[in-house]
Design an enzyme around this catalytic site. Structure first.
Site, mmCIF file in Angstrom:
data_model
loop_
_atom_site.group_PDB
_atom_site.id
_atom_site.type_symbol
_atom_site.label_atom_id
_atom_site.label_comp_id
_atom_site.label_asym_id
_atom_site.label_seq_id
_atom_site.Cartn_x
_atom_site.Cartn_y
_atom_site.Cartn_z
ATOM 1 N N ASP A 195 -48.472 -31.063 62.933
ATOM 2 C CA ASP A 195 -47.887 -32.206 62.928
ATOM 3 C C ASP A 195 -47.225 -32.885 64.140
ATOM 4 O O ASP A 195 -46.423 -33.587 63.800
ATOM 5 C CB ASP A 195 -47.104 -32.685 61.259
ATOM 6 C CG ASP A 195 -46.999 -34.076 60.986
ATOM 7 O OD1 ASP A 195 -48.003 -34.835 61.434
ATOM 8 O OD2 ASP A 195 -46.302 -34.276 60.290
ATOM 9 N N SER A 255 -40.033 -40.325 60.135
ATOM 10 C CA SER A 255 -41.051 -39.373 60.780
ATOM 11 C C SER A 255 -41.026 -39.412 62.241
ATOM 12 O O SER A 255 -41.420 -40.453 63.039
ATOM 13 C CB SER A 255 -42.280 -39.629 60.144
ATOM 14 O OG SER A 255 -42.464 -39.435 58.786
ATOM 15 N N HIS A 262 -49.021 -37.583 62.038
ATOM 16 C CA HIS A 262 -49.600 -38.374 61.029
ATOM 17 C C HIS A 262 -49.159 -39.844 61.278
ATOM 18 O O HIS A 262 -49.743 -40.599 60.612
ATOM 19 C CB HIS A 262 -48.971 -37.927 59.524
ATOM 20 C CG HIS A 262 -47.552 -38.135 59.192
ATOM 21 N ND1 HIS A 262 -46.914 -36.992 59.450
ATOM 22 C CD2 HIS A 262 -46.702 -39.051 59.061
ATOM 23 C CE1 HIS A 262 -45.380 -37.594 59.205
ATOM 24 N NE2 HIS A 262 -45.359 -38.745 58.851
#
Length: 414
Positions: free
Chosen positions: A180, A257, A150
Site C-alpha cells: 500500500d 491515509s 489506495h
C-alpha cells in the site's frame, strides 16, 4: 429698637443672596470643567528694539511620513508538538484524485435498450467520475511524494496541494498494492522534506504525532502514543498486505491515509494507512523502514518485486486439527498439533517445483522455528527474489527438508 439685620425681611434677602451666589459658583465650576480645551495662547514680549513680538506656544506638527507597522515576532512553540508541526508541517501535502469508474450493467428489463424506446426510460450513464482525497509527504526536494497506493489507485488525474496553497499536477510513477505504498512526482524543486527514523527501534509508549487532511480538514494534527508494533496484516483485517503495522492511538480518519506518523523529533516513523471500522483509539501505520525501501524501488524501477512460495497456509491448533480430521471433504489427515499447515500448493509455483504438498506441516525456515503463518510470510518477505530457503517440515509423521527458490509474486499474477 431691633437692628435692621435681624429683621425677617433682611434675613430672607441674605439667604437669597447666598443661594444665588452658590448657584453662580456651581455654574461657573461646571462651565470651567466642561468647556473645550484652551487654544494655544499667544505671549507677548519686548524685543531689543522695544517692539512687541508675538510668540505662540504651539505643538510640533506631525511627521507626514507614515510609520511602518511593526513586524510581528514569530510565535514561540509552547511544547514539542507545536515545534514539530512548525518545522515539518510544510512537507505534508493534500492529494486529490479523480478516477472514472464504470457502473455495472443492470439486469432489469427496463435497463434493456429495447424497452427504453417504448417506456421512455432514460439511458443510465455507464461511467462516472469518482473523487477522493488523502495525504502524503515530500521525500526529496525534487518533488517525489509518498502516499498510500489506495489513495491514487486507478486515478486519471492527481493534484498535489502544498501547505502554502500551491497546487501541482501529479504523476504516479509507481504503486505497490501489496504494501500500500505509492510515489507521486510533481514538477517542483526546493521543497521542504521529511526525514525517516529507524522504525525497527520503536517501542510502545513513545510519542506519536499524525498530520494529514482527515475528512477534508487540511493540516489537522493529532497526538498519541505508539500502542503496539509488529501487528500483522491478518490481525487488522487486511490479509492481502505484506506489512507489520505500527498501532497508535493518535486519531486517524479517512483522509489521513498517506500522511506521516512522526516522533517527538519530527522524524517520520511511519505512514498512516488503516483504520478499523467502529473502533476507537485504533489506527495503523506502515513502518518507515518499509515505506523508505518500497519508495526507493518504485523511484528506481517503477515497480516492486515481492518474493513468494506459492502456498496457502494456516497456523495449526488442536481445534483446527480436529475439525480437519472430522471433515471427510477436507482431503487432509493431520497428525501434528503445532506448526504451519499447508492447505494448498499453487500449480507451477516455486513450492510446487520444490515438491511441497497439501497436508505438509512446516516447522522451520533456515533453521528458525516458525509458529504462525504470519512468521512464514515475513520470513519470505525478508529475502530477495531468487533466493533459496531451506524448509523443515513433517509429512505423514516423517521429517523432511526441502529447498525452495523464491519466485516473483508480481510475475505470477500476470
Amino acid at each position: 429698637m431691633s437692628q435692621p439685620s435681624s429683621s425677617p425681611q433682611f434675613r430672607a434677602l441674605a439667604y437669597l443672596a447666598v443661594f444665588l451666589l452658590g448657584g453662580g459658583v456651581a455654574w461657573v465650576a461646571k462651565d470651567t470643567l466642561t468647556s473645550s480645551p484652551p487654544v494655544a495662547q499667544t505671549n507677548t514680549a519686548e524685543s531689543n528694539s522695544g517692539a512687541i513680538v508675538s510668540t505662540a506656544n504651539t505643538e510640533t506638527p506631525p511627521d507626514p511620513t507614515p510609520t511602518p507597522p511593526e513586524t510581528a515576532a514569530p510565535l514561540t512553540p509552547t511544547n514539542f508538538v507545536t515545534d514539530v508541526v512548525n518545522r515539518v508541517g510544510p512537507a505534508v501535502v493534500r492529494i486529490d484524485a479523480e478516477r472514472t469508474v464504470t457502473s455495472p450493467q443492470g439486469l432489469t428489463p427496463f435497463e434493456d435498450p429495447f424497452f427504453r424506446q417504448f417506456f421512455g426510460v432514460p439511458q443510465m450513464p455507464q461511467e462516472r467520475v469518482q473523487r477522493g482525497s488523502g495525504s502524503g509527504f515530500v521525500l526529496n526536494a525534487d518533488g517525489h511524494i509518498v502516499t498510500n497506493a489506495h489513495v491514487v489507485e486507478g486515478a486519471d488525474t492527481v493534484t498535489v496541494t502544498l501547505k502554502d496553497g500551491r497546487s501541482f499536477d501529479g504523476r504516479v510513477i509507481g504503486s505497490d498494492p501489496i504494501t500500500d505504498v505509492a510515489v507521486v512526482k510533481i514538477d517542483a524543486d526546493n521543497l521542504p522534506t521529511l526525514k525517516f527514523a529507524d522504525s525497527d527501534n520503536l517501542q510502545p509508549g513513545e510519542w506519536a504525532i499524525a498530520i494529514g487532511n482527515p475528512l477534508g480538514l487540511d493540516n489537522t494534527v493529532t497526538t498519541g502514543i505508539i500502542s503496539a508494533t509488529g501487528r500483522s496484516s491478518s490481525e487488522i483485517g487486511v490479509p492481502d498486505k505484506r506489512v507489520e503495522f505500527i498501532q497508535t492511538d493518535a486519531a486517524i480518519n479517512p483522509g489521513n491515509s498517506g500522511g506521516p506518523l512522526l516522533n517527538q523529533n519530527g522524524e517520520a516513523i511511519g505512514m498512516n494507512t488503516a483504520i478499523i471500522q467502529n473502533a476507537q483509539g485504533l489506527g495503523f501505520a506502515i513502518p518507515a523502514n518499509t515505506v523508505s525501501r518500497i519508495a526507493e524501488e518504485l523511484i528506481a524501477t517503477g515497480r516492486v518485486r515481492h518474493p513468494y512460495l506459492g502456498i496457502q497456509m494456516v497456523t495449526l491448533t488442536p481445534e483446527i486439527k480436529n475439525n480437519l480430521n472430522r471433515n471427510p471433504n477436507s482431503g487432509l489427515t493431520v497428525e501434528e498439533d503445532e506448526g504451519i499447515l499447508i492447505v494448498r500448493v499453487m500449480a507451477n509455483s516455486p513450492a510446487a517445483e520444490a515438491g511441497l504438498r497439501a497436508g505438509d506441516v512446516l516447522l522451520s525456515i533456515d533453521g528458525k522455528t516458525v509458529t504462525t503463518a504470519d512468521e512464514v510470510q515475513q520470513a519470505v518477505a525478508d529475502v530477495d527474489v531468487g533466493q533459496t530457503l531451506r524448509l523443515e517440515l513433517k509429512r505423514n509423521g516423517e521429517t523432511l527438508t526441502l529447498e525452495v527458490r523464491t519466485g516473483a509474486l508480481n510475475d505470477a499474477q500476470r
